[in-house]
Scaffold this motif. Structure first.
Motif, PDB file in Angstrom:
ATOM      1  N   ALA A  41      32.080  39.995  47.319  1.00 52.07           N
ATOM      2  CA  ALA A  41      30.712  39.519  47.084  1.00 52.07           C
ATOM      3  C   ALA A  41      29.997  40.402  46.069  1.00 52.07           C
ATOM      4  O   ALA A  41      29.292  39.907  45.173  1.00 52.07           O
ATOM      5  CB  ALA A  41      29.943  39.485  48.399  1.00 52.07           C
ATOM      6  N   LEU A  42      30.162  41.730  46.196  1.00 54.86           N
ATOM      7  CA  LEU A  42      29.498  42.649  45.273  1.00 54.86           C
ATOM      8  C   LEU A  42      30.018  42.482  43.853  1.00 54.86           C
ATOM      9  O   LEU A  42      29.246  42.452  42.881  1.00 54.86           O
ATOM     10  CB  LEU A  42      29.700  44.086  45.757  1.00 54.86           C
ATOM     11  CG  LEU A  42      29.072  45.188  44.902  1.00 54.86           C
ATOM     12  CD1 LEU A  42      27.564  45.034  44.857  1.00 54.86           C
ATOM     13  CD2 LEU A  42      29.446  46.568  45.438  1.00 54.86           C
ATOM     14  N   THR A  43      31.336  42.348  43.696  1.00 57.62           N
ATOM     15  CA  THR A  43      31.919  42.203  42.359  1.00 57.62           C
ATOM     16  C   THR A  43      31.482  40.896  41.708  1.00 57.62           C
ATOM     17  O   THR A  43      31.158  40.858  40.513  1.00 57.62           O
ATOM     18  CB  THR A  43      33.448  42.259  42.452  1.00 57.62           C
ATOM     19  OG1 THR A  43      33.843  43.426  43.173  1.00 57.62           O
ATOM     20  CG2 THR A  43      34.062  42.316  41.065  1.00 57.62           C
ATOM     21  N   LEU A  44      31.460  39.815  42.482  1.00 55.05           N
ATOM     22  CA  LEU A  44      30.986  38.547  41.940  1.00 55.05           C
ATOM     23  C   LEU A  44      29.523  38.623  41.521  1.00 55.05           C
ATOM     24  O   LEU A  44      29.130  38.103  40.472  1.00 55.05           O
ATOM     25  CB  LEU A  44      31.180  37.435  42.974  1.00 55.05           C
ATOM     26  CG  LEU A  44      32.577  36.820  43.070  1.00 55.05           C
ATOM     27  CD1 LEU A  44      32.655  35.870  44.254  1.00 55.05           C
ATOM     28  CD2 LEU A  44      32.928  36.082  41.790  1.00 55.05           C
ATOM     29  N   ALA A  45      28.703  39.279  42.349  1.00 54.11           N
ATOM     30  CA  ALA A  45      27.285  39.392  42.027  1.00 54.11           C
ATOM     31  C   ALA A  45      27.075  40.163  40.736  1.00 54.11           C
ATOM     32  O   ALA A  45      26.285  39.767  39.863  1.00 54.11           O
ATOM     33  CB  ALA A  45      26.545  40.061  43.181  1.00 54.11           C
ATOM     34  N   TYR A  87      41.414  38.217  47.301  1.00 55.13           N
ATOM     35  CA  TYR A  87      41.999  38.784  46.085  1.00 55.13           C
ATOM     36  C   TYR A  87      41.723  37.950  44.836  1.00 55.13           C
ATOM     37  O   TYR A  87      41.307  38.499  43.806  1.00 55.13           O
ATOM     38  CB  TYR A  87      43.512  38.985  46.284  1.00 55.13           C
ATOM     39  CG  TYR A  87      44.235  39.387  45.028  1.00 55.13           C
ATOM     40  CD1 TYR A  87      44.208  40.700  44.586  1.00 55.13           C
ATOM     41  CD2 TYR A  87      44.930  38.445  44.272  1.00 55.13           C
ATOM     42  CE1 TYR A  87      44.885  41.075  43.432  1.00 55.13           C
ATOM     43  CE2 TYR A  87      45.595  38.812  43.112  1.00 55.13           C
ATOM     44  CZ  TYR A  87      45.565  40.122  42.697  1.00 55.13           C
ATOM     45  OH  TYR A  87      46.218  40.479  41.549  1.00 55.13           O
ATOM     46  N   PRO A  88      41.920  36.616  44.808  1.00 54.33           N
ATOM     47  CA  PRO A  88      41.699  35.854  43.559  1.00 54.33           C
ATOM     48  C   PRO A  88      40.261  35.931  43.053  1.00 54.33           C
ATOM     49  O   PRO A  88      40.024  36.032  41.836  1.00 54.33           O
ATOM     50  CB  PRO A  88      42.080  34.414  43.946  1.00 54.33           C
ATOM     51  CG  PRO A  88      42.948  34.556  45.149  1.00 54.33           C
ATOM     52  CD  PRO A  88      42.417  35.740  45.886  1.00 54.33           C
ATOM     53  N   PHE A  89      39.297  35.916  43.982  1.00 53.56           N
ATOM     54  CA  PHE A  89      37.888  35.923  43.562  1.00 53.56           C
ATOM     55  C   PHE A  89      37.490  37.285  42.996  1.00 53.56           C
ATOM     56  O   PHE A  89      36.802  37.368  41.977  1.00 53.56           O
ATOM     57  CB  PHE A  89      37.003  35.558  44.757  1.00 53.56           C
ATOM     58  CG  PHE A  89      37.330  34.235  45.369  1.00 53.56           C
ATOM     59  CD1 PHE A  89      36.880  33.061  44.789  1.00 53.56           C
ATOM     60  CD2 PHE A  89      38.119  34.155  46.513  1.00 53.56           C
ATOM     61  CE1 PHE A  89      37.184  31.827  45.345  1.00 53.56           C
ATOM     62  CE2 PHE A  89      38.421  32.927  47.080  1.00 53.56           C
ATOM     63  CZ  PHE A  89      37.963  31.761  46.489  1.00 53.56           C
ATOM     64  N   GLU A  90      37.925  38.348  43.655  1.00 54.34           N
ATOM     65  CA  GLU A  90      37.589  39.676  43.135  1.00 54.34           C
ATOM     66  C   GLU A  90      38.290  39.944  41.812  1.00 54.34           C
ATOM     67  O   GLU A  90      37.722  40.568  40.906  1.00 54.34           O
ATOM     68  CB  GLU A  90      37.972  40.748  44.161  1.00 54.34           C
ATOM     69  CG  GLU A  90      37.493  42.139  43.769  1.00 54.34           C
ATOM     70  CD  GLU A  90      37.711  43.158  44.883  1.00 54.34           C
ATOM     71  OE1 GLU A  90      37.544  44.369  44.595  1.00 54.34           O
ATOM     72  OE2 GLU A  90      38.029  42.745  46.011  1.00 54.34           O
ATOM     73  N   LEU A  94      36.365  40.784  38.324  1.00 55.34           N
ATOM     74  CA  LEU A  94      36.640  42.006  37.557  1.00 55.34           C
ATOM     75  C   LEU A  94      37.044  41.674  36.119  1.00 55.34           C
ATOM     76  O   LEU A  94      36.685  42.407  35.189  1.00 55.34           O
ATOM     77  CB  LEU A  94      37.737  42.822  38.244  1.00 55.34           C
ATOM     78  CG  LEU A  94      37.323  43.574  39.510  1.00 55.34           C
ATOM     79  CD1 LEU A  94      38.537  44.207  40.179  1.00 55.34           C
ATOM     80  CD2 LEU A  94      36.283  44.652  39.196  1.00 55.34           C
ATOM     81  N   ILE A  95      37.777  40.587  35.914  1.00 53.60           N
ATOM     82  CA  ILE A  95      38.161  40.188  34.557  1.00 53.60           C
ATOM     83  C   ILE A  95      36.922  39.816  33.741  1.00 53.60           C
ATOM     84  O   ILE A  95      36.763  40.220  32.582  1.00 53.60           O
ATOM     85  CB  ILE A  95      39.160  39.022  34.611  1.00 53.60           C
ATOM     86  CG1 ILE A  95      40.494  39.478  35.225  1.00 53.60           C
ATOM     87  CG2 ILE A  95      39.386  38.444  33.226  1.00 53.60           C
ATOM     88  CD1 ILE A  95      41.180  40.563  34.455  1.00 53.60           C
TER      89      ILE A  95
END
Length: 407
Positions: A41-45, A87-90, A94-95
């Motif tokens: 959630a943090l990485t997506l945000a 894993y796929p969402f994070e 990150l990409i």
């Protein structure tokens, strides 16, 4: 799509939806899944939200998320199967964050933030391979090697977009500098003309002054000081403008590229434009409008129309109709506007000037050009405004120039 909603509000809304979707599965999962859900959630945000947001800049946000992700890779000891869910969402977040960091983070810090974010995206598979019973060092190296491919693509995309941004900024800077030099030339042409008139008046007054009286001698001395001050001002102006021109590799004694045009020359310009295309061109030039502006304002208005017609020829060659308007407004100004009408014109690459007050509707654009951006500075120096943006049926450029009070 509703373009009235501010982009930042849209991003926050999508950020909230993404974070909720990442955290929702953790409600029914074991407690060991909480760090995975929070990190996703943090990485997506961070990858979705616009930066800077307050004091949190993009480099700080990307660096912080990368460090936390690497720490989670080492410190996670839960069931390996739970990693597959987030894993796929994070990884995707990150990409995206890596590409944004490579594109936007300033050069002194991108050398640290880029590799750090890239390492987080590349080593994320270790969160599974280090704890799965059937995987070891060989599998970890292989999977991390595969993760290098999307990370490398993100770096390439970020570098490409960064180069486009740099080229665009450089082109706009060159256009602005060129317009400043043109303004300096006009300063020499028009202001020097007025100062020369003052000097000539002072010289003429000295010839007619009665030198036989004491008062006449005092007046003559005063006029001589005015004459010398005017001559010094002319010399200083010549030296300043010469230095500006020679700094650009030009000689000041070179003739100007074109003569001064004005609103009276618009019919010829419009006829020349219409003869080279199929668009129906209509010119509305109000009576007594030509000649009420100063010489430099007349030339600027002509250049705005010329640049606008050039943009129509380049970016909207299939425009059906073009409307050129020049007339007075209620507040003692002259309005010059150029609008094209077409249902299939491509307006995505039109030039938008860097006006102090962006016009309504330009938020749909992603980039701009340099011609109108340079003319905006010239118009602003004359006390006017220049706006460009989408209209109901095409694209519209509108320029307002004030009429001198003595007119």
């Amino acid at each position: 799509m509703d373009y009235d909603v501010p982009p930042r509000r849209k991003r926050r809304w999508w950020c909230g939806v993404a974070a909720a979707m990442m955290i929702a599965p953790a409600v029914v999962a074991p407690p060991s899944s909480y760090p995975l859900a929070v990190m996703a959630a943090l990485t997506l945000a961070v990858s979705i939200l616009a930066r800077p947001s307050g004091r949190v800049t993009l480099d700080r946000a990307a660096g912080g998320v990368a460090v936390l992700s690497l720490a989670a890779d080492i410190g996670y000891f839960g069931p390996p199967g739970l990693v597959i869910l987030w894993y796929p969402f994070e990884t995707a977040a990150l990409i995206v964050l890596l590409a944004r960091a490579v594109r936007h983070v300033p050069v002194p810090r991108v050398g640290v933030i880029g590799p750090l974010t890239g390492a987080a995206a590349t080593l994320l598979p270790l969160r599974f391979t280090l704890h799965a019973p059937d995987t070891g060092l060989q599998e970890s190296v292989f999977v991390c090697s595969l993760a290098l491919i999307p990370a490398g693509c993100a770096v390439g995309v970020g570098l490409y977009l960064r180069s486009l941004d740099n080229r665009r900024a450089h082109a706009v800077a060159l256009a602005r500098r060129e317009q400043r030099l043109e303004v300096a030339r006009d300063l020499h042409d028009f202001v020097a003309h007025e100062v020369t008139g003052i000097v000539l008046e002072a010289q003429a007054a000295q010839l007619s002054e009665d030198t036989g009286s004491a008062g006449g001698e005092e007046h003559r001395a005063l006029l001589q000081r005015i004459e010398k001050a005017g001559l010094r001002a002319l010399d200083s102006m010549d030296q300043t403008v010469t230095a500006l021109r020679e700094a650009e590799g030009r000689r000041w004694d070179e003739p100007p590229p074109t003569r001064l045009y004005g609103l009276a020359d618009l019919p010829e310009l419009v006829d020349r434009f219409s003869s080279m295309g199929a668009a129906e061109v209509a010119l509305s030039l109000e009576a007594e409008t030509a000649g009420i502006l100063s010489r430099e304002a007349e030339d600027t208005a002509y250049r705005v129309v010329l640049e606008s017609l050039t943009n129509i020829r380049r970016h909207a060659p299939r425009a059906d109709r073009v409307q050129v308007l020049a007339g007075r407004t209620a507040d003692r100004s002259v309005e010059v506007s150029v609008a094209d009408h077409s249902d299939h014109s491509d307006h995505s690459s039109r030039q938008t000037p860097a006006a102090p007050r962006p016009p309504v509707g330009t938020g749909r654009r992603s980039h701009g050009g340099t011609g109108l951006a340079g003319l905006t500075e010239r118009v602003s120096a004359l006390g006017g405004t220049l706006e460009a943006g989408p209209s109901q049926h095409g694209w519209r450029v509108r320029c307002l120039l004030p009429v001198p009070a003595i007119r």
